[in-house]
Write a protein that holds these residues in place. Structure first.
Motif, PDB file in Angstrom:
ATOM      1  N   ILE A  30     -26.839 -20.503 -57.915  1.00  0.00           N
ATOM      2  CA  ILE A  30     -26.856 -18.602 -57.413  1.00  0.00           C
ATOM      3  C   ILE A  30     -26.083 -17.841 -58.249  1.00  0.00           C
ATOM      4  O   ILE A  30     -25.144 -18.191 -58.327  1.00  0.00           O
ATOM      5  CB  ILE A  30     -26.570 -18.795 -55.904  1.00  0.00           C
ATOM      6  CG1 ILE A  30     -27.060 -20.234 -54.799  1.00  0.00           C
ATOM      7  CG2 ILE A  30     -26.376 -17.565 -55.412  1.00  0.00           C
ATOM      8  CD1 ILE A  30     -28.322 -20.072 -55.144  1.00  0.00           C
ATOM      9  N   ALA A  31     -27.318 -16.843 -58.187  1.00  0.00           N
ATOM     10  CA  ALA A  31     -26.360 -15.239 -59.268  1.00  0.00           C
ATOM     11  C   ALA A  31     -26.127 -14.805 -58.185  1.00  0.00           C
ATOM     12  O   ALA A  31     -26.156 -14.332 -56.713  1.00  0.00           O
ATOM     13  CB  ALA A  31     -27.195 -15.202 -59.733  1.00  0.00           C
ATOM     14  N   LEU A  32     -23.754 -14.088 -57.993  1.00  0.00           N
ATOM     15  CA  LEU A  32     -23.462 -13.341 -57.576  1.00  0.00           C
ATOM     16  C   LEU A  32     -23.055 -12.695 -58.546  1.00  0.00           C
ATOM     17  O   LEU A  32     -22.887 -12.469 -59.595  1.00  0.00           O
ATOM     18  CB  LEU A  32     -22.530 -14.118 -56.925  1.00  0.00           C
ATOM     19  CG  LEU A  32     -22.404 -15.764 -56.284  1.00  0.00           C
ATOM     20  CD1 LEU A  32     -20.092 -16.292 -56.409  1.00  0.00           C
ATOM     21  CD2 LEU A  32     -22.616 -15.446 -55.614  1.00  0.00           C
ATOM     22  N   CYS A  46     -15.790 -14.984 -52.573  1.00  0.00           N
ATOM     23  CA  CYS A  46     -16.117 -15.883 -50.318  1.00  0.00           C
ATOM     24  C   CYS A  46     -17.827 -16.003 -50.177  1.00  0.00           C
ATOM     25  O   CYS A  46     -17.596 -17.175 -49.616  1.00  0.00           O
ATOM     26  CB  CYS A  46     -15.709 -13.664 -49.713  1.00  0.00           C
ATOM     27  SG  CYS A  46     -16.049 -14.714 -48.709  1.00  0.00           S
ATOM     28  N   VAL A  47     -18.486 -15.583 -50.401  1.00  0.00           N
ATOM     29  CA  VAL A  47     -19.824 -16.065 -50.680  1.00  0.00           C
ATOM     30  C   VAL A  47     -20.177 -17.145 -51.050  1.00  0.00           C
ATOM     31  O   VAL A  47     -20.120 -18.125 -50.926  1.00  0.00           O
ATOM     32  CB  VAL A  47     -21.233 -14.865 -50.525  1.00  0.00           C
ATOM     33  CG1 VAL A  47     -22.547 -15.305 -50.635  1.00  0.00           C
ATOM     34  CG2 VAL A  47     -20.611 -13.829 -49.603  1.00  0.00           C
ATOM     35  N   GLY A  48     -20.184 -16.805 -52.904  1.00  0.00           N
ATOM     36  CA  GLY A  48     -20.112 -18.646 -53.560  1.00  0.00           C
ATOM     37  C   GLY A  48     -19.238 -19.427 -52.884  1.00  0.00           C
ATOM     38  O   GLY A  48     -19.534 -20.639 -52.626  1.00  0.00           O
ATOM     39  N   GLU A  49     -17.740 -19.172 -52.659  1.00  0.00           N
ATOM     40  CA  GLU A  49     -17.535 -20.352 -51.674  1.00  0.00           C
ATOM     41  C   GLU A  49     -17.874 -21.328 -50.386  1.00  0.00           C
ATOM     42  O   GLU A  49     -17.984 -22.186 -50.041  1.00  0.00           O
ATOM     43  CB  GLU A  49     -15.531 -19.877 -51.436  1.00  0.00           C
ATOM     44  CG  GLU A  49     -14.554 -20.226 -52.276  1.00  0.00           C
ATOM     45  CD  GLU A  49     -13.565 -19.040 -52.225  1.00  0.00           C
ATOM     46  OE1 GLU A  49     -13.035 -19.251 -50.977  1.00  0.00           O
ATOM     47  OE2 GLU A  49     -12.934 -18.259 -52.758  1.00  0.00           O
ATOM     48  N   ARG A  50     -18.211 -20.319 -49.822  1.00  0.00           N
ATOM     49  CA  ARG A  50     -18.899 -20.270 -48.692  1.00  0.00           C
ATOM     50  C   ARG A  50     -20.364 -21.147 -49.121  1.00  0.00           C
ATOM     51  O   ARG A  50     -20.504 -22.291 -48.226  1.00  0.00           O
ATOM     52  CB  ARG A  50     -18.998 -19.310 -47.540  1.00  0.00           C
ATOM     53  CG  ARG A  50     -17.672 -18.869 -47.326  1.00  0.00           C
ATOM     54  CD  ARG A  50     -18.640 -17.493 -46.247  1.00  0.00           C
ATOM     55  NE  ARG A  50     -16.666 -17.080 -45.206  1.00  0.00           N
ATOM     56  CZ  ARG A  50     -16.334 -17.276 -44.213  1.00  0.00           C
ATOM     57  NH1 ARG A  50     -17.817 -17.521 -43.442  1.00  0.00           N
ATOM     58  NH2 ARG A  50     -15.483 -16.930 -43.987  1.00  0.00           N
ATOM     59  N   LEU A  51     -21.449 -20.664 -49.986  1.00  0.00           N
ATOM     60  CA  LEU A  51     -22.792 -21.257 -49.855  1.00  0.00           C
ATOM     61  C   LEU A  51     -21.833 -22.855 -50.811  1.00  0.00           C
ATOM     62  O   LEU A  51     -22.634 -23.788 -50.088  1.00  0.00           O
ATOM     63  CB  LEU A  51     -23.073 -20.874 -50.899  1.00  0.00           C
ATOM     64  CG  LEU A  51     -24.000 -19.630 -50.512  1.00  0.00           C
ATOM     65  CD1 LEU A  51     -24.535 -18.304 -51.363  1.00  0.00           C
ATOM     66  CD2 LEU A  51     -24.476 -19.779 -49.699  1.00  0.00           C
ATOM     67  N   THR A  52     -21.429 -23.270 -51.657  1.00  0.00           N
ATOM     68  CA  THR A  52     -20.930 -24.518 -52.195  1.00  0.00           C
ATOM     69  C   THR A  52     -20.801 -25.445 -51.054  1.00  0.00           C
ATOM     70  O   THR A  52     -20.444 -26.123 -51.623  1.00  0.00           O
ATOM     71  CB  THR A  52     -20.106 -24.503 -53.475  1.00  0.00           C
ATOM     72  OG1 THR A  52     -18.495 -23.401 -53.143  1.00  0.00           O
ATOM     73  CG2 THR A  52     -20.642 -23.569 -54.273  1.00  0.00           C
ATOM     74  N   ALA A  53     -19.254 -25.267 -50.648  1.00  0.00           N
ATOM     75  CA  ALA A  53     -18.801 -25.526 -49.067  1.00  0.00           C
ATOM     76  C   ALA A  53     -20.412 -26.486 -48.591  1.00  0.00           C
ATOM     77  O   ALA A  53     -20.255 -27.262 -48.012  1.00  0.00           O
ATOM     78  CB  ALA A  53     -17.886 -25.161 -48.209  1.00  0.00           C
ATOM     79  N   THR A  59     -24.911 -24.460 -57.096  1.00  0.00           N
ATOM     80  CA  THR A  59     -23.838 -24.233 -58.432  1.00  0.00           C
ATOM     81  C   THR A  59     -24.147 -22.592 -57.864  1.00  0.00           C
ATOM     82  O   THR A  59     -25.621 -21.812 -57.506  1.00  0.00           O
ATOM     83  CB  THR A  59     -23.402 -24.239 -59.624  1.00  0.00           C
ATOM     84  OG1 THR A  59     -24.951 -24.033 -59.774  1.00  0.00           O
ATOM     85  CG2 THR A  59     -23.558 -26.129 -59.055  1.00  0.00           C
ATOM     86  N   ALA A  60     -22.591 -21.644 -58.269  1.00  0.00           N
ATOM     87  CA  ALA A  60     -22.888 -20.067 -57.440  1.00  0.00           C
ATOM     88  C   ALA A  60     -21.740 -19.818 -58.764  1.00  0.00           C
ATOM     89  O   ALA A  60     -21.055 -20.153 -59.300  1.00  0.00           O
ATOM     90  CB  ALA A  60     -22.107 -19.529 -56.321  1.00  0.00           C
ATOM     91  N   ASP A  82     -32.117 -19.759 -59.174  1.00  0.00           N
ATOM     92  CA  ASP A  82     -33.330 -19.899 -58.573  1.00  0.00           C
ATOM     93  C   ASP A  82     -33.258 -18.951 -57.512  1.00  0.00           C
ATOM     94  O   ASP A  82     -33.698 -18.324 -56.507  1.00  0.00           O
ATOM     95  CB  ASP A  82     -32.252 -20.668 -57.141  1.00  0.00           C
ATOM     96  CG  ASP A  82     -32.790 -22.586 -58.656  1.00  0.00           C
ATOM     97  OD1 ASP A  82     -33.516 -22.211 -59.301  1.00  0.00           O
ATOM     98  OD2 ASP A  82     -32.066 -23.629 -58.038  1.00  0.00           O
ATOM     99  N   ALA A  83     -31.824 -18.128 -57.247  1.00  0.00           N
ATOM    100  CA  ALA A  83     -31.792 -16.946 -55.941  1.00  0.00           C
ATOM    101  C   ALA A  83     -30.704 -16.255 -56.821  1.00  0.00           C
ATOM    102  O   ALA A  83     -29.945 -17.277 -57.605  1.00  0.00           O
ATOM    103  CB  ALA A  83     -32.071 -17.361 -54.999  1.00  0.00           C
ATOM    104  N   ALA A  84     -30.604 -15.115 -56.068  1.00  0.00           N
ATOM    105  CA  ALA A  84     -29.126 -14.174 -57.071  1.00  0.00           C
ATOM    106  C   ALA A  84     -29.058 -12.801 -55.247  1.00  0.00           C
ATOM    107  O   ALA A  84     -29.757 -13.425 -53.832  1.00  0.00           O
ATOM    108  CB  ALA A  84     -29.568 -13.191 -57.710  1.00  0.00           C
TER     109      ALA A  84
END
Length: 90
Positions: A30-32, A46-53, A59-60, A82-84
Motif C-alpha cells: 500500500i502506498a501512503l 496512523c493509517v499504515g499502522e492500523r492496516l499492517t496490524a 506493507t505500507a 497494489d493500492a494507495a
C-alpha cells in the motif's frame, strides 16, 4: 457596465478510471501518498499502522508527492503498489 472575467485558465486533464476494489488486503503493498500538507504524514502513518496490524503481510510505505502527481511518479506507484491511500488536506 463592468465585465467579469474568470481568472481560472482552461486546463486539459487526463482522466483515469477508478481502480478496482481489492478482494483482500493481506500481503498487499500500500502506498501512503502524502502531498506535503501539514500533518498529512501523521494521519497516513496512523493509517499504515492500523492496516499492517489488521492484515497479515500487508506493507505500507509513505510516498511524498508535490502538487499533482507527475506521470513518472504515478507510473512508479502503479507498478510498485497494489493500492494507495492519499491525504489531501491540512
Amino acid at each position: 457596465m463592468a465585465t467579469l472575467l474568470n481568472p481560472v485558465g482552461a486546463q486539459e486533464l487526463e482522466r483515469y478510471e477508478p481502480a478496482r476494489r481489492l478482494d483482500h488486503l493481506g500481503g498487499k503493498r500500500i502506498a501512503l501518498v502524502w502531498n506535503g500538507k501539514q500533518n498529512g504524514e501523521v494521519a497516513l502513518a496512523c493509517v499504515g499502522e492500523r492496516l499492517t496490524a489488521r492484515f497479515p503481510g500487508l506493507t505500507a510505505r509513505l510516498v511524498r508527492i508535490g502538487y499533482g502527481i507527475p506521470k513518472d511518479q504515478l507510473d512508479e506507484i502503479r507498478g510498485g503498489f497494489d493500492a494507495a491511500v492519499a491525504s489531501t488536506g491540512d
